[in-house]
Design a protein around this motif. Structure first.
Motif, short mmCIF file in Angstrom:
data_model
loop_
_atom_site.label_atom_id
_atom_site.label_comp_id
_atom_site.label_asym_id
_atom_site.label_seq_id
_atom_site.Cartn_x
_atom_site.Cartn_y
_atom_site.Cartn_z
N TYR A 126 37.44 30.12 54.57
CA TYR A 126 37.54 31.20 52.94
C TYR A 126 35.89 31.00 52.49
CZ TYR A 126 38.35 26.87 49.48
OH TYR A 126 38.72 25.36 49.17
N LYS A 127 35.20 30.05 52.98
CA LYS A 127 33.99 29.84 53.18
C LYS A 127 33.20 30.60 54.05
CE LYS A 127 34.30 24.64 52.66
NZ LYS A 127 33.93 23.67 51.95
N TYR A 128 33.62 30.66 54.92
CA TYR A 128 32.63 31.45 56.22
C TYR A 128 32.30 32.50 55.33
CZ TYR A 128 32.67 34.29 59.83
OH TYR A 128 32.27 35.75 61.16
N ASN A 129 32.65 33.70 54.45
CA ASN A 129 32.23 34.43 53.66
C ASN A 129 32.89 34.70 52.32
OD1 ASN A 129 31.33 37.14 53.51
ND2 ASN A 129 31.44 38.13 55.41
N PRO A 130 31.74 33.88 51.43
CA PRO A 130 32.95 33.57 50.55
C PRO A 130 32.87 35.12 49.51
CG PRO A 130 30.53 32.62 50.55
CD PRO A 130 31.41 32.71 51.45
N VAL A 131 31.92 35.78 49.90
CA VAL A 131 31.68 36.80 48.90
C VAL A 131 33.14 37.88 49.25
CG1 VAL A 131 30.72 39.14 48.16
CG2 VAL A 131 29.79 36.63 48.96
N LYS A 132 33.69 37.75 51.03
CA LYS A 132 34.37 38.71 51.18
C LYS A 132 35.63 38.26 50.49
CE LYS A 132 37.24 41.10 53.46
NZ LYS A 132 37.78 42.00 54.05
N THR A 133 35.95 36.95 50.38
CA THR A 133 37.43 35.77 50.04
C THR A 133 37.23 36.06 48.25
OG1 THR A 133 36.54 33.66 51.34
CG2 THR A 133 37.99 33.35 49.68
N ILE A 134 36.32 36.45 47.91
CA ILE A 134 36.70 37.05 46.10
C ILE A 134 37.45 38.84 45.55
CG2 ILE A 134 35.10 37.75 44.01
CD1 ILE A 134 33.09 34.93 44.49
N LYS A 135 36.72 39.21 47.20
CA LYS A 135 36.96 40.80 47.70
C LYS A 135 37.77 41.04 47.60
CE LYS A 135 32.78 42.83 48.69
NZ LYS A 135 31.57 44.38 49.61
N THR A 136 38.57 39.62 48.94
CA THR A 136 39.85 39.59 48.79
C THR A 136 41.10 39.82 47.85
OG1 THR A 136 39.38 39.58 51.40
CG2 THR A 136 41.99 38.92 50.49
N ASN A 137 40.39 38.05 47.07
CA ASN A 137 41.51 37.69 45.86
C ASN A 137 40.95 38.73 45.02
OD1 ASN A 137 42.85 35.43 46.99
ND2 ASN A 137 40.94 34.24 46.71
N VAL A 138 40.15 39.52 43.95
CA VAL A 138 40.09 40.29 43.50
C VAL A 138 40.82 41.68 43.65
CG1 VAL A 138 38.90 41.10 41.87
CG2 VAL A 138 38.72 39.09 42.13
N ILE A 139 39.60 42.16 45.01
CA ILE A 139 39.61 43.38 44.45
C ILE A 139 41.29 44.05 45.33
CG2 ILE A 139 39.20 46.05 46.28
CD1 ILE A 139 36.55 44.81 45.51
N ASN A 170 39.98 21.90 35.99
CA ASN A 170 39.15 21.49 36.24
C ASN A 170 38.51 22.11 37.07
OD1 ASN A 170 36.83 19.43 35.59
ND2 ASN A 170 38.24 18.46 36.61
N VAL A 171 38.21 23.47 36.83
CA VAL A 171 37.57 24.37 38.49
C VAL A 171 35.85 24.12 38.03
CG1 VAL A 171 37.69 26.45 39.73
CG2 VAL A 171 39.68 24.65 38.53
N ASN A 172 35.46 23.69 39.26
CA ASN A 172 33.79 24.42 39.85
C ASN A 172 33.82 25.55 39.80
OD1 ASN A 172 31.06 24.37 39.84
ND2 ASN A 172 30.73 23.06 41.20
N PRO A 173 33.12 26.40 38.28
CA PRO A 173 32.91 28.05 39.28
C PRO A 173 32.01 28.48 39.88
CG PRO A 173 32.02 27.60 36.82
CD PRO A 173 32.48 25.65 37.23
N ILE A 174 30.32 27.81 39.59
CA ILE A 174 29.98 27.77 40.51
C ILE A 174 29.69 26.70 41.88
CG2 ILE A 174 28.33 29.07 39.13
CD1 ILE A 174 26.96 26.38 39.00
N GLY A 175 30.41 26.45 42.75
CA GLY A 175 30.83 25.47 44.01
C GLY A 175 31.05 26.60 45.06
N VAL A 176 31.07 25.24 46.31
CA VAL A 176 31.76 26.33 47.31
C VAL A 176 33.19 26.79 47.68
CG1 VAL A 176 29.95 25.50 48.30
CG2 VAL A 176 31.79 24.37 48.88
N ARG A 177 33.50 26.22 46.83
CA ARG A 177 35.14 26.51 46.70
C ARG A 177 35.72 27.75 45.66
NH1 ARG A 177 37.98 21.44 49.57
NH2 ARG A 177 39.78 22.47 49.38
#
Ligand code: NAD
Ligand code: UGA
Length: 348
Positions: free
Chosen positions: A113-126, A166-173
């Motif tokens: 999931y860290k390999y292409n984080p933007v794609k991970t966000i797209k997968t979760n949101v879009i 307790n989540v870091n909103p700007i971290g690598v995860r």
């Protein structure tokens, strides 16, 4: 119509849900339930498909882009008249007619999931938006596989569903944990605004046969390392904890949640909690007593502890896990040995 949330509050729903397909109530046998499983070629998804296909009244459609999954996991169903496999990315819209949607599509191992984080966000949101749009159009019930990572590095232990995390909103995860948090929000907004029937499972670390051998998650890493006579790589400090659920228990929990009356979120996991050092020792003892343990560097924002409170799953779904870690590890060892082509050494 109103529904209870995890806090026992009422969510007011402004519209009634779209009418479900008449097939759900059909008198004569066709297929009573047409079920979509996104991410069905992956680890949990393929076990879920096996279970759903056992019921001859179910028709199962899998969509997957094969990023971390494989057709091999579904080979016994390819060509079956009640089964269909579609190469599809959930970030694109999908038009199918179904009654149930198990929405699992998303890489789950931190390495992937860290390999292409933007794609991970797209997968979760879009991806989740697309599946909710589909659920809305056809009146399907939809279940999201969320994660214990929504609790971040939890300050409450064990974690109850009411805990906001307790989540870091700007971290690598964050692509994964914040992505799943948005996916949960979307589920509830579609539920409140459009009356969609939703279910949310918060899954805690799950393991079992068919995990990718080089998946990078801890149980698969340790088992592969023990079989290959390589040191078990415990990431520092080794005192961090996880609670491991065997995959058949997980699948049982997901189906109960889908077919039950409660939206969730509901924690599905095994409360047996282990430090990573204890996990390594168990793997060593059960699989290869000669292997060594090596402390290696950890990754940023690694949660220090994790253990589900499963009171809700017990009370609302009548569910609790049956398989302990020491019972589950040998099943996974057998599968890994077969795939790696390394038989168990005979001890005289
Ligand atoms: N296994 C766990 O411990 C765990 C814990 C918490 C939550 N979950 C959740 O459960 C689900 C399944 O996890 P898993 O362990 O089986 O992981 P997995 O990586 O084996 O399976 C994920 C599947 O989704 C597919 N996929 C990924 N992105 C996609 C996209 N954009 N479009 C279509 N398909 C896509 C992958 O190819 C794969 O087949 C995930 O949503 C994960 O977040 C798993
Ligand atoms: O259950 C969950 O909610 C989440 O759990 C996992 O995330 P994580 O617990 O970080 O999974 P691992 O990569 O298996 O790591 C577990 C622990 O093992 C440690 N580890 C990992 C790999 C390794 O070789 N050695 C090792 O000690 C890590 O530092 C971490 O503390 C999954 O990867 C997520 O998909 C899932 O959503």
């Amino acid at each position: 119509m109103a529904n209870e949330n995890a806090n026992g509050n009422q969510h007011t729903v402004t519209r009634s849900p779209p009418p479900p397909s008449p097939l759900r109530f059909s008198k004569f046998f066709q297929s009573n339930m047409r079920i979509l499983v996104t991410g069905g070629a992956g680890f949990i998804g393929s076990h879920l498909v096996d279970k759903l296909m056992e019921n001859e009244k179910n028709e199962v459609i899998v969509v997957d882009n094969y990023f971390t999954g494989s057709k091999d996991n579904l080979k016994k169903w390819i060509g079956h008249p009640r089964f269909e496999l579609i190469r599809h990315d959930v970030t694109e819209t999908l038009l199918v007619e179904v009654d149930r949607i198990y929405h699992l599509a998303c890489p789950a191992s931190p390495i992937f999931y860290k390999y292409n984080p933007v794609k991970t966000i797209k997968t979760n949101v879009i991806g989740t938006l697309n599946m909710l749009g589909l659920a809305k159009r056809v009146g399907a019930r939809i279940l999201l596989t969320s994660t214990s990572e929504v609790y971040g590095d939890p300050l409450e232990h064990p974690q109850k569903e009411e805990y906001w995390g307790n989540v870091n909103p700007i971290g690598v995860r964050s692509c994964y944990d914040e992505g799943k948090r948005v996916a949960e929000t979307l589920m509830f907004d579609y539920h409140r605004q459009h009356g969609i029937e939703i279910r949310i499972a918060r899954i805690f670390n799950t393991y079992g046969p068919r995990m990718n051998i080089d998946d990078g998650r801890v149980v698969s890493n340790f088992i592969a390392q023990a079989i290959r006579d390589e040191p078990l790589t415990v990431q520092a400090p080794g005192t961090q904890t996880r609670s491991f659920c065997y995959v058949s228990d997980m699948v049982d929990g997901l189906i109960r949640l889908m077919e039950g009356e409660h939206t969730g979120p509901i924690n599905i996991g095994n409360p047996g909690e282990f430090t990573m050092m204890e996990l390594a020792e168990n793997v060593k003892e059960l699989i290869n007593p000669e292997v060594s343990v090596k402390i290696v560097e950890n990754t940023p924002d690694d949660p220090r502890q994790r253990k589900p409170n499963i009171t809700k799953a017990k009370e609302l779904l009548g569910w609790e896990p049956k398989i302990t870690l020491r019972e589950g590890l040998p099943f996974m060892e057998e599968d890994f040995r077969q795939r790696l082509g390394v038989p168990k050494k005979q001890i005289n």
